[in-house]
Scaffold this motif. Structure first.
Motif, PDB file in Angstrom:
ATOM      1  N   ALA A 227     -10.520   4.190  -8.758  1.00  0.00           N
ATOM      2  CA  ALA A 227      -9.216   4.970  -7.494  1.00  0.00           C
ATOM      3  C   ALA A 227      -9.059   4.593  -6.570  1.00  0.00           C
ATOM      4  CB  ALA A 227      -9.725   7.013  -7.419  1.00  0.00           C
ATOM      5  N   VAL A 228      -9.960   3.805  -5.607  1.00  0.00           N
ATOM      6  CA  VAL A 228     -10.121   2.483  -4.614  1.00  0.00           C
ATOM      7  C   VAL A 228      -8.979   2.111  -4.870  1.00  0.00           C
ATOM      8  CG1 VAL A 228     -10.306   2.037  -2.172  1.00  0.00           C
ATOM      9  CG2 VAL A 228     -11.854   4.162  -3.377  1.00  0.00           C
ATOM     10  N   TYR A 229      -9.288   1.221  -5.786  1.00  0.00           N
ATOM     11  CA  TYR A 229      -8.401  -0.388  -5.852  1.00  0.00           C
ATOM     12  C   TYR A 229      -6.985   0.231  -6.353  1.00  0.00           C
ATOM     13  CZ  TYR A 229      -7.111  -4.430  -8.507  1.00  0.00           C
ATOM     14  OH  TYR A 229      -6.630  -5.650  -8.312  1.00  0.00           O
ATOM     15  N   GLU A 230      -6.440   1.300  -7.127  1.00  0.00           N
ATOM     16  CA  GLU A 230      -5.133   1.697  -7.478  1.00  0.00           C
ATOM     17  C   GLU A 230      -4.214   1.703  -5.964  1.00  0.00           C
ATOM     18  OE1 GLU A 230      -3.957   1.106 -10.134  1.00  0.00           O
ATOM     19  OE2 GLU A 230      -5.148   0.321 -11.358  1.00  0.00           O
ATOM     20  N   GLN A 231      -4.742   2.017  -5.398  1.00  0.00           N
ATOM     21  CA  GLN A 231      -3.891   2.311  -4.363  1.00  0.00           C
ATOM     22  C   GLN A 231      -3.642   1.671  -3.143  1.00  0.00           C
ATOM     23  OE1 GLN A 231      -4.549   6.096  -2.519  1.00  0.00           O
ATOM     24  NE2 GLN A 231      -5.591   7.456  -4.077  1.00  0.00           N
ATOM     25  N   VAL A 232      -4.804   0.285  -3.419  1.00  0.00           N
ATOM     26  CA  VAL A 232      -4.815  -0.731  -2.461  1.00  0.00           C
ATOM     27  C   VAL A 232      -4.822  -2.003  -2.235  1.00  0.00           C
ATOM     28  CG1 VAL A 232      -5.775   0.803  -0.543  1.00  0.00           C
ATOM     29  CG2 VAL A 232      -6.571  -0.585  -2.123  1.00  0.00           C
ATOM     30  N   LYS A 233      -4.700  -1.898  -4.662  1.00  0.00           N
ATOM     31  CA  LYS A 233      -4.614  -3.332  -4.700  1.00  0.00           C
ATOM     32  C   LYS A 233      -3.797  -4.383  -4.622  1.00  0.00           C
ATOM     33  CE  LYS A 233      -1.911  -1.901  -8.877  1.00  0.00           C
ATOM     34  NZ  LYS A 233      -2.329  -1.771 -10.312  1.00  0.00           N
ATOM     35  N   ASP A 234      -2.681  -4.247  -3.695  1.00  0.00           N
ATOM     36  CA  ASP A 234      -1.551  -5.473  -3.312  1.00  0.00           C
ATOM     37  C   ASP A 234      -2.111  -5.310  -1.549  1.00  0.00           C
ATOM     38  OD1 ASP A 234       0.102  -4.705  -5.612  1.00  0.00           O
ATOM     39  OD2 ASP A 234       0.926  -3.416  -4.482  1.00  0.00           O
ATOM     40  N   ARG A 235      -3.173  -5.502  -1.371  1.00  0.00           N
ATOM     41  CA  ARG A 235      -3.312  -5.364  -0.267  1.00  0.00           C
ATOM     42  C   ARG A 235      -4.390  -6.230  -0.218  1.00  0.00           C
ATOM     43  NH1 ARG A 235      -1.868  -0.542   3.417  1.00  0.00           N
ATOM     44  NH2 ARG A 235      -1.935   0.849   1.614  1.00  0.00           N
ATOM     45  N   ILE A 236      -4.948  -6.568  -0.528  1.00  0.00           N
ATOM     46  CA  ILE A 236      -6.679  -7.069  -0.780  1.00  0.00           C
ATOM     47  C   ILE A 236      -7.410  -7.430  -1.765  1.00  0.00           C
ATOM     48  CG2 ILE A 236      -8.079  -4.435   0.603  1.00  0.00           C
ATOM     49  CD1 ILE A 236      -8.526  -3.782  -2.469  1.00  0.00           C
ATOM     50  N   THR A 237      -8.042  -8.678  -1.744  1.00  0.00           N
ATOM     51  CA  THR A 237      -8.544  -9.217  -3.204  1.00  0.00           C
ATOM     52  C   THR A 237      -9.930  -9.038  -3.807  1.00  0.00           C
ATOM     53  OG1 THR A 237      -9.247 -11.135  -1.661  1.00  0.00           O
ATOM     54  CG2 THR A 237      -7.385 -11.239  -2.436  1.00  0.00           C
TER      55      THR A 237
ATOM     56  N   VAL B 194      -6.883   5.645   3.054  1.00  0.00           N
ATOM     57  CA  VAL B 194      -8.026   5.055   1.505  1.00  0.00           C
ATOM     58  C   VAL B 194      -7.531   3.568   2.493  1.00  0.00           C
ATOM     59  CG1 VAL B 194      -8.157   3.727  -0.303  1.00  0.00           C
ATOM     60  CG2 VAL B 194      -7.261   6.268   0.177  1.00  0.00           C
ATOM     61  N   TYR B 195      -6.991   2.984   3.394  1.00  0.00           N
ATOM     62  CA  TYR B 195      -6.560   1.786   3.317  1.00  0.00           C
ATOM     63  C   TYR B 195      -7.436   1.585   4.050  1.00  0.00           C
ATOM     64  CZ  TYR B 195      -4.500  -2.867   4.790  1.00  0.00           C
ATOM     65  OH  TYR B 195      -4.799  -4.172   5.416  1.00  0.00           O
ATOM     66  N   LYS B 196      -7.031   2.161   5.648  1.00  0.00           N
ATOM     67  CA  LYS B 196      -8.092   2.897   6.412  1.00  0.00           C
ATOM     68  C   LYS B 196      -9.703   2.181   6.406  1.00  0.00           C
ATOM     69  CE  LYS B 196      -4.268   4.085   9.916  1.00  0.00           C
ATOM     70  NZ  LYS B 196      -4.330   5.286  10.475  1.00  0.00           N
ATOM     71  N   ALA B 197      -9.560   3.545   5.284  1.00  0.00           N
ATOM     72  CA  ALA B 197     -11.635   2.912   4.971  1.00  0.00           C
ATOM     73  C   ALA B 197     -11.795   1.821   4.579  1.00  0.00           C
ATOM     74  CB  ALA B 197     -11.944   4.055   3.465  1.00  0.00           C
ATOM     75  N   ILE B 198     -11.100   0.620   3.745  1.00  0.00           N
ATOM     76  CA  ILE B 198     -11.303  -0.363   3.066  1.00  0.00           C
ATOM     77  C   ILE B 198     -11.373  -1.580   4.733  1.00  0.00           C
ATOM     78  CG2 ILE B 198     -10.251  -2.275   2.051  1.00  0.00           C
ATOM     79  CD1 ILE B 198     -11.866  -0.389   0.337  1.00  0.00           C
ATOM     80  N   LEU B 199     -11.013  -1.432   5.922  1.00  0.00           N
ATOM     81  CA  LEU B 199     -10.213  -2.272   6.395  1.00  0.00           C
ATOM     82  C   LEU B 199     -11.833  -1.317   7.111  1.00  0.00           C
ATOM     83  CD1 LEU B 199      -7.426  -2.129   8.269  1.00  0.00           C
ATOM     84  CD2 LEU B 199      -8.050  -3.767   6.958  1.00  0.00           C
ATOM     85  N   THR B 200     -12.596   0.222   7.837  1.00  0.00           N
ATOM     86  CA  THR B 200     -13.669   0.078   7.890  1.00  0.00           C
ATOM     87  C   THR B 200     -15.250  -0.875   7.796  1.00  0.00           C
ATOM     88  OG1 THR B 200     -12.487   2.244   9.173  1.00  0.00           O
ATOM     89  CG2 THR B 200     -15.313   2.008   8.829  1.00  0.00           C
ATOM     90  N   ALA B 201     -15.007  -0.482   6.070  1.00  0.00           N
ATOM     91  CA  ALA B 201     -15.566  -0.957   5.447  1.00  0.00           C
ATOM     92  C   ALA B 201     -15.648  -2.937   5.438  1.00  0.00           C
ATOM     93  CB  ALA B 201     -15.654  -0.922   3.807  1.00  0.00           C
ATOM     94  N   TRP B 202     -14.890  -3.381   6.223  1.00  0.00           N
ATOM     95  CA  TRP B 202     -14.863  -4.674   6.100  1.00  0.00           C
ATOM     96  C   TRP B 202     -15.159  -5.666   6.966  1.00  0.00           C
ATOM     97  CZ3 TRP B 202     -14.217  -7.998   2.440  1.00  0.00           C
ATOM     98  CH2 TRP B 202     -14.333  -9.966   3.505  1.00  0.00           C
TER      99      TRP B 202
END
Length: 464
Positions: free
Chosen positions: A421-431, A341-349
């Motif tokens: 659902a995504v936010y709950e899994q990576v909320k400590d690592r994103i703003t 999930v975090y890797k998907a966020i990094l890809t989007a960013w």
């Protein structure tokens, strides 16, 4: 060239010749390894007469003295024979001890006595098959030949043509069988055939038949090597096939992981997996394409697709498909991906940040703004190959995928929308900024949406 032709005879002096019977003492060494396995029975001289060999002459004389008929195993000039002992095993005494009476003449009653060189350095020693390390003196080789004639220890040589025919039949049978076996079974079968042929050769040898024992074992080993090599080649080809199939979908490091065991099969069907899904689309692509030349549109599209593909592969995602100016990617499929999930966020960013960079290039080149909207969702989905046996496509299906597509459709230019659902899994690592609950087409309930504003402690250049 007739290698058996008699060109010159070295004979005893006249008085000795008149008191004795003569025979040829020539050694018959194999051309391949100079080992004596055969012996002459006679030589045909230039006048057509047949003169016996030394051993055959003694055998004939002995059988005549015993009132028996001399029987030879073959009408050929030479015969193969089996040795009765190793070098030095025949009883031998010094001629000096006989001449001075130390050994009485009665010791030789009923014996065939051979007199000859029996010392090293007298140029009368040869290698024999019963002992490859130590040479046997010529006089002892004659003793072995005589005993072979007396005890029928001679060998019938199997014709080379028959040997070759047997070897060819076995080779074809092995090839037919091994083509249907696994590598392990191929090795077992080939080694078994080799061992059986060696054992059979030994049995035939003891029964008085001599043939080429090594041809079939060598063929068996070569066939085993061939099929081992073919197995390696096919495994390598399968690995390359897998790599080619998945290199269009997933990152190189994922392809390498898949190819390690080579067990993945492209087949229809799917499985339920928890995945992260990313959709990205060019904002205002239709009016943009209408205002530019086709070559310019293709240039922009290729630059955008290269950016999205590189970003997806960089973080271990699977490129699902291109749909016009939209790109779909999944994470944690077809194989497990850590922290997907975090890797998907990094890809989007990375896509959004990269889009900002290439937007400046396109603005300078074509005077047009190009921006991307990205949506990311996670959850269960059906992942697998859909289509038919001749044409299939790897994809993900389900509500998780549809929601990600709706998030992307609602995301403004240069914005990443994620679900709760995504936010709950990576909320400590994103703003993020709360967008709130928004209705999504096709869903009865709205989805709470967040817009990513930053990634904590993220250096894009250090990520692999």
């Amino acid at each position: 060239v007739d290698g058996m032709a008699v060109q010159e005879k070295v004979i005893p002096y006249e008085s000795l010749r008149e008191a004795t019977t003569q025979g040829f003492v020539n050694a018959l060494m194999d051309e391949d390894d100079s080992i004596i396995r055969s012996s002459f029975l006679y030589f045909e001289e230039s006048d057509g007469t047949k003169s016996q060999s030394f051993s055959a002459a003694i055998y004939s004389k002995y059988m005549k003295e015993m009132g028996l008929e001399a029987v030879y195993p073959t009408n050929d000039e030479a015969m193969a024979f089996r040795y009765s002992g190793n070098p030095g095993e025949y009883e031998n005494v010094s001629l000096v001890d006989v001449l001075d009476g130390t050994i009485p003449a009665e010791a030789f009653n009923g014996c065939i006595v051979l007199v000859g060189a029996y010392a090293k350095g007298m140029m009368d020693a040869y290698f024999v098959p019963v002992d490859r390390a130590e040479q046997m003196y010529g006089v002892e080789i004659h003793a072995n030949v005589i005993q072979a004639l007396l005890e029928s220890r001679t060998l019938v040589t199997i014709p080379n043509l028959l040997d070759a025919l047997i070897a060819a039949i076995i080779a074809m049978a092995l090839a037919f069988v091994c083509d249907r076996l696994s590598v392990g079974k191929v090795v077992v079968v080939c080694l078994s055939v080799a061992m059986i042929k060696l054992a059979l050769g030994l049995l035939l040898f003891r029964l008085g038949y001599s043939g080429n024992v090594l041809v079939v074992p060598i063929i068996s080993v070569l066939i085993a090597i061939y099929y081992i090599a073919m197995h390696y080649y096919k495994a390598r080809a399968a690995k390359l096939s897998i790599e080619r199939a998945f290199s269009k979908y997933v990152a190189p490091q994922v392809v390498n992981e898949i190819a390690k065991d080579g067990t993945y099969e492209l087949r229809l069907g799917g499985e339920n997996r928890n995945i992260a899904v990313l959709f990205v689309d060019i904002r205002g692509f239709t009016p943009l394409s209408e205002s530019l030349e086709p070559e310019q549109v293709v240039d922009i599209l290729n630059g955008y697709l290269a950016l999205t593909t590189e970003s997806i592969f960089r973080h271990g995602g699977t490129l699902d498909k291109f749909v016009g100016d939209a790109t779909m990617a999944v994470f944690n499929a077809p194989f497990d991906t850590e922290d997907y999930v975090y890797k998907a966020i990094l890809t989007a960013w990375d896509i959004v940040q990269g889009g900002n960079r290439i937007e400046k290039e396109f603005l300078e080149r074509y005077g047009k703004h190009v921006g991307f909207g990205v949506g990311v969702n996670c959850g269960p989905a059906v992942v697998g190959n859909v289509g038919c046996e001749n044409r299939m496509d790897f994809t993900a299906i389900g509500d998780t995928v549809n929601t990600a597509a709706r998030l992307e459709a609602n995301a403004p230019r240069s914005t990443v929308y994620i679900s709760g659902a995504v936010y709950e899994q990576v909320k400590d690592r994103i703003t993020v900024e709360e967008v709130g609950e928004i209705p999504l087409k096709g869903k009865s309930k709205g989805v709470f949406v967040y817009s990513i504003t930053g990634i904590n402690n993220y250096n894009p250049d250090s990520e692999v």
